[in-house]
Design a protein around this motif. Structure first.
Motif, short mmCIF file in Angstrom:
data_model
loop_
_atom_site.label_atom_id
_atom_site.label_comp_id
_atom_site.label_asym_id
_atom_site.label_seq_id
_atom_site.Cartn_x
_atom_site.Cartn_y
_atom_site.Cartn_z
N GLN A 29 19.45 44.56 29.98
CA GLN A 29 18.09 44.40 29.46
C GLN A 29 17.26 43.51 30.38
N ALA A 30 17.87 42.53 31.01
CA ALA A 30 17.15 41.67 31.96
C ALA A 30 16.66 42.46 33.17
N GLN A 31 17.28 43.62 33.41
CA GLN A 31 16.86 44.50 34.50
C GLN A 31 15.85 45.54 34.01
N GLY A 32 15.45 45.42 32.74
CA GLY A 32 14.50 46.36 32.16
C GLY A 32 15.13 47.67 31.75
N LEU A 33 16.44 47.67 31.55
CA LEU A 33 17.17 48.89 31.20
C LEU A 33 17.61 48.85 29.74
N GLU B 44 34.04 47.16 36.67
CA GLU B 44 32.79 46.45 36.41
C GLU B 44 32.68 46.13 34.93
N VAL B 45 32.20 44.92 34.65
CA VAL B 45 31.94 44.50 33.27
C VAL B 45 30.50 44.01 33.23
N VAL B 46 29.70 44.60 32.34
CA VAL B 46 28.28 44.25 32.25
C VAL B 46 27.93 44.04 30.78
#
Length: 106
Positions: free
Chosen positions: A54-58, A46-48
């Motif tokens: 941040q768009a997920q509120g994390l 996985e590459v994030v």
């Protein structure tokens, strides 16, 4: 069954290789994802980007992260030593400000 986890995080330079950070981030993610099947022992890849987290509120304190799992160290070595991965390291080295890495078996 135990697996070897391999996590690498990078902070990118604002400008490098004639491009801005956003452009290099997209290129880097694409190039990393193209390496997902280099080793037959790859179980997860996985590459994030920090922006995606941040768009997920994390929280995200790095620009991009690779999380991968391999069957064993030999499978990780096959990935790391593959010519496509070796070629990518030069590009990443030129655009990164910082790198952190950790491997473990669990």
């Amino acid at each position: 069954m135990s697996t070897l986890k391999h996590i690498v995080m990078w902070k990118l330079l604002d400008q490098a290789e004639g491009a801005d950070k956003a452009t290099n981030l997209r290129l880097m993610k694409d190039k990393l994802l193209a390496c997902a099947q280099l080793s037959p022992g790859t179980l997860r890849f996985e590459v994030v980007t920090g922006a995606e987290a941040q768009a997920q509120g994390l929280e995200a304190t790095y620009d991009i992260v690779l999380f991968s799992e391999f069957t064993d160290k030999a499978a990780l070595d096959a990935y790391a030593d593959h010519p496509q991965h070796v070629a990518l390291k030069g590009f990443i080295g030129a655009i990164r400000e910082a790198r952190q890495c950790m491997d473990w078996v669990s």
